[in-house]
Design an enzyme around this catalytic site. Structure first.
Site, mmCIF file in Angstrom:
data_model
loop_
_atom_site.group_PDB
_atom_site.id
_atom_site.type_symbol
_atom_site.label_atom_id
_atom_site.label_comp_id
_atom_site.label_asym_id
_atom_site.label_seq_id
_atom_site.Cartn_x
_atom_site.Cartn_y
_atom_site.Cartn_z
ATOM 1 N N CYS A 7 0.808 -1.226 0.000
ATOM 2 C CA CYS A 7 0.000 0.000 0.000
ATOM 3 C C CYS A 7 0.839 1.274 0.000
ATOM 4 O O CYS A 7 0.280 2.378 -0.044
ATOM 5 C CB CYS A 7 -0.921 -0.001 1.209
ATOM 6 S SG CYS A 7 -1.815 -1.551 1.411
ATOM 7 N N HIS A 41 -2.562 8.563 5.520
ATOM 8 C CA HIS A 41 -2.869 7.229 4.989
ATOM 9 C C HIS A 41 -4.316 6.879 5.312
ATOM 10 O O HIS A 41 -5.049 6.415 4.455
ATOM 11 C CB HIS A 41 -1.895 6.216 5.580
ATOM 12 C CG HIS A 41 -1.940 4.875 4.919
ATOM 13 N ND1 HIS A 41 -1.704 4.695 3.577
ATOM 14 C CD2 HIS A 41 -2.217 3.628 5.412
ATOM 15 C CE1 HIS A 41 -1.804 3.413 3.257
ATOM 16 N NE2 HIS A 41 -2.125 2.749 4.358
ATOM 17 N N LYS A 56 -9.256 8.291 1.523
ATOM 18 C CA LYS A 56 -9.800 6.926 1.475
ATOM 19 C C LYS A 56 -11.249 6.916 1.936
ATOM 20 O O LYS A 56 -11.983 5.964 1.655
ATOM 21 C CB LYS A 56 -8.935 5.982 2.314
ATOM 22 C CG LYS A 56 -7.564 5.703 1.712
ATOM 23 C CD LYS A 56 -6.796 4.680 2.532
ATOM 24 C CE LYS A 56 -5.427 4.381 1.929
ATOM 25 N NZ LYS A 56 -4.492 5.508 2.034
ATOM 26 N N PHE A 96 1.398 -3.215 4.525
ATOM 27 C CA PHE A 96 1.754 -4.567 4.936
ATOM 28 C C PHE A 96 3.253 -4.753 4.693
ATOM 29 O O PHE A 96 3.825 -4.182 3.768
ATOM 30 C CB PHE A 96 1.001 -5.593 4.093
ATOM 31 C CG PHE A 96 -0.392 -5.906 4.567
ATOM 32 C CD1 PHE A 96 -1.055 -5.097 5.465
ATOM 33 C CD2 PHE A 96 -1.062 -7.025 4.096
ATOM 34 C CE1 PHE A 96 -2.341 -5.388 5.899
ATOM 35 C CE2 PHE A 96 -2.347 -7.334 4.510
ATOM 36 C CZ PHE A 96 -2.992 -6.516 5.416
#
Length: 752
Positions: free
Chosen positions: A142, A274, A306, A371
């Site tokens: 990501c 983020h 997001k 991740f």
């Protein structure tokens, strides 16, 4: 004096909030979410069914008929790429000077039920847009999109390209959705980052930014949209999927980005966060803000888009970079939607709740966390006028440690002995009898991570590195892989087919290609600049290239370059495998990992190290209409004539002839050899092994021979290394790497 200013001159985006930059920004500033319920009946298997989806007509209406038959990933990428190039007006840039850096998290499904090579999407974009310069596929999950913009800046600063198209892409895939559902990371409704924080929504999309030097942009009359002032990378070295709850990795990335930009925390006007909406991410990110900004944290506007588009994975950093550019251009911070009145009242930081805000703005930071523990931060600022600048320092970089883990042996002593004896083995490496990580970690690791960690430990030991914990925080890791863990990918896919509500979540955490690099960082406690490169057989040389750039830029003194790939079935026969021979059989796929310690010459000298070799030059070129031979010739162009040895990328396949013809024509007095006749085709690890073999040849006189060569495609047998000995010392060696049809690399190592 500052480095050459690098700016963004074009942007393109397609995602759930809009089919182009204008629509995207209009919906963000109006607070209109693009997250909707998933209508696809397959997703009825999941309780959480909201995502950021792109209507197919938004994609195909922007493509010519010839592109509409491509896979969804390529179509998304082409839409955004063409938008960015058209806005920048760079259609006349020479192909050899036009580079591409693409961020991608997921492998693209192929028609046969398997997966395309990770770099395939980038190859489609490059072919359609006439790019023949450096080409990189970065897969830091990501964080990949933001990471790509930073690497693009490096390519401009090194002079390898005049213009670079940087971005990210990922579609909405059923298997990935099942994996996040299995981790219980999905929200049952539209996500609410920084407020409700009960889970994320997945999304899909693509975004690209055209990156070029400020002086070039102004000279051709372009309008700079934003300056890429700096970027920072770091590793959490904490966990495969969960972020370090202390926020240490995120803090390091942002501070490194600001230092790269020559700015301080008080210079930042707005942060594009983020903001996934998961409890772990949102809590960690709040700690990052407080650590970086201190008492000022509560007054620094920070928002997550997001909340509009979902988590677009490999595209996220690029989409958010586009939003950051538009924020700068319009002096407007987009909101974080989903806040209730109670959440607004309870918030201790300024998350620009629900409504866009006009405000003075000249410096923006865009953060991404991933991740595998990868973190990336970009600093963008309002472009200024031309200013005096300097180039990257010409720092010598040396190879001080080698760690091969191959069928020939584990460790440099075993491999050296096997080469001298002319042994060959494509069997799996043996790690029996030694654990290279704490047993609590080792027993849960997949085979790829075990090989990579073993190689890293062996290279570290071979280099004689003894660094403090604080020093390890600055050691970089550049991980290279062609396909990641076959074991974990197959295991996860089988579990989803069996029951999508019970996926193998441990395997899912290792499906992302940067997972193995993250395991190396976690095991060795390394938290410096970290990335993952996925360009097939050229991955290792590109990773070395990134390491050299990192050291030249002063971002690290020591970088570990690790390459690892595994074959679904190992132990194929090597009988009849004779690279460059007309009668050769193709080399079987094999498993291996190889690590190299590279460091600045000053750092190596200060600790009394004995380097194997010096990195003289690295170069890479993307495929074009001149074929594989032309691609090799472009990498050979301008190289020193006094090359004593060439280690090629031959695998016994049809492209061997093109490589041999180019080498023997361009460097007729340089003997040519290859390693795949001894080890099989180890993917990215073959390139790393060849780099290690070149270093061995230079320092220790160990030379790899081609077994059984009798009928070469080009030239006579005397032009090749037929026995593991050369008549004189090797002062300079050229290593060729290749992802046929995509990108080829050339690395020259020299004596110290």
């Amino acid at each position: 004096m500052a480095l050459r200013p690098v700016v963004i001159t074009g942007i393109g985006v397609i995602c759930a909030a809009g089919r182009d930059p204008e629509e995207f920004w209009a919906r963000l500033t109006a607070g209109e979410s693009g997250i909707t319920a998933v209508a696809d009946e397959r997703f009825a298997a999941f309780e959480a069914r909201y995502a950021g989806q792109v209507p197919t007509e938004w994609i195909d209406d922007q493509l010519p008929d010839t592109d509409r038959g491509l896979d969804r990933t390529a179509r998304l990428a082409l839409v955004a790429a063409r938008q960015a190039v058209a806005m920048a007006g760079v259609a006349d840039v020479p192909g050899e000077r036009f580079g591409l850096v693409l961020g991608k998290c997921q492998a693209t499904p192929a028609a046969d039920g398997g997966y395309q090579p990770m770099h395939a999407t980038g190859d489609v974009v490059a072919a359609r847009l006439g790019m023949r310069g450096p080409r990189i596929l970065v897969s830091t999950a990501c964080a990949a999109g933001g990471n790509a913009v930073g690497l693009a800046k490096d390519k401009i600063l090194t002079g390898e390209a005049d213009v670079v198209l940087a971005g990210g892409v990922d579609p909405l895939l059923f298997g990935t959705y099942a994996g996040f559902a299995g981790l219980q990371a999905l929200s049952s409704g539209p996500c609410a980052p920084y407020s409700r924080s009960d889970g994320l929504n997945l999304g899909e999309g693509a975004a690209f930014l055209v990156v070029e030097p400020l002086d070039r942009a102004l000279a051709r009359g372009a309008v700079p949209l934003a300056e890429v002032a700096g970027y920072g990378l770091s590793a959490d070295a904490y966990h495969a999927t969960a972020p370090d709850p202390t926020g240490r990795g995120g803090v390091s990335a942002m501070r490194r980005a600001l230092a790269d930009a020559g700015l301080a925390a008080e210079d930042v006007d707005y942060v594009n966060g983020h903001g996934t909406g998961t409890p772990a991410n949102d809590a960690m990110e709040k700690k990052v803000m407080r650590a970086v900004f201190g008492e000022r944290a509560a007054s620094v506007p920070t928002s997550s888009i997001k909340s509009f588009i979902g988590h677009t994975l490999g595209a996220a950093g690029a989409v958010e970079a586009v939003a950051s550019v538009l924020a700068l251009r319009t002096a407007t911070a987009p909101p974080t939607i989903g806040f209730t009145d109670e959440a607004i009242a309870a918030s201790t930081l300024d998350f620009v709740p629900n409504a866009a805000r006009e405000m003075p703005m000249s410096v923006v930071v865009s953060n991404n966390y991933a991740f595998g523990g990868n973190n990336a931060a970009l600093v963008l600022r309002t472009p200024g006028p031309l200013r005096e600048h300097t180039g990257l320092p010409e720092r010598d970089v040396v190879v001080t440690g080698l760690g091969p883990v191959t069928g020939l042996g584990t460790g440099i002593a075993e491999v050296t002995s096997a080469i001298a004896a002319g042994q060959a083995s494509a069997g799996p490496p043996s790690l029996d009898g030694r654990t290279f990580a704490p047993r609590s970690l080792w027993r849960h690791m997949n085979n790829l991570s075990r090989m990579a960690i073993a190689a890293s430990r062996l290279a570290w030991e071979d280099a004689g590195l003894k660094l403090s914990r604080a020093a390890c925080d600055a050691v970089g890791v550049m991980f290279a892989t062609a396909a990641g863990s076959v074991e974990s990918t197959d295991g996860f896919d089988e579990s989803v087919l069996a029951n999508p509500n019970k996926p193998a979540v441990l395997s899912f955490s290792n499906v992302v290609l940067n997972a193995t690099g993250g395991a190396v960082c976690q095991t060795l406690g390394l938290r410096g600049p970290t990335t993952t490169i996925c360009n097939g057989g050229a991955s290792a040389s590109i990773a070395l290239d990134c390491a050299v750039e990192t050291i030249r830029a002063g971002k690290a003194e020591v970088v570990l370059v690790v390459a690892a790939d595994e074959a679904p079935e190992t132990g194929g026969a090597l009988d009849g495998v004779t690279p460059y021979d007309r009668d050769s059989a193709p080399a079987p796929k094999a498993s291996a990992a190889v690590a190299l310690v590279v460091e600045s010459a000053e750092h190596a000298a200060a600790r009394g190290a004995t380097p194997y070799a010096r990195v003289v030059t690295t170069r890479h070129a993307g495929a074009g209409d001149d074929g594989e031979r032309g691609l090799v010739e472009r990498n050979l162009s301008g190289l020193p004539a006094d090359i004593d040895l060439v280690i090629g990328s031959a695998t016994g396949a049809r492209h061997d002839a093109d490589e041999a013809a180019a080498v023997l024509d361009g460097l007729p007095s340089s003997p040519l050899t290859a390693s795949t006749g001894l080890t099989g085709d180890c993917g990215s690890a073959t390139g790393a092994l060849n780099l290690a073999l070149a270093a061995l040849a230079i320092r220790d006189g160990v030379v790899t021979a081609i077994p059984g060569l009798e009928n070469p495609h080009t030239g006579g047998v005397e032009s090749y290394v037929a026995k593991p000995v050369l008549p004189g010392a090797v002062r300079r060696a050229l290593v060729l790497t290749a992802a046929p049809g995509s990108v080829r690399g050339g690395v020259v190592l020299g004596a110290v």
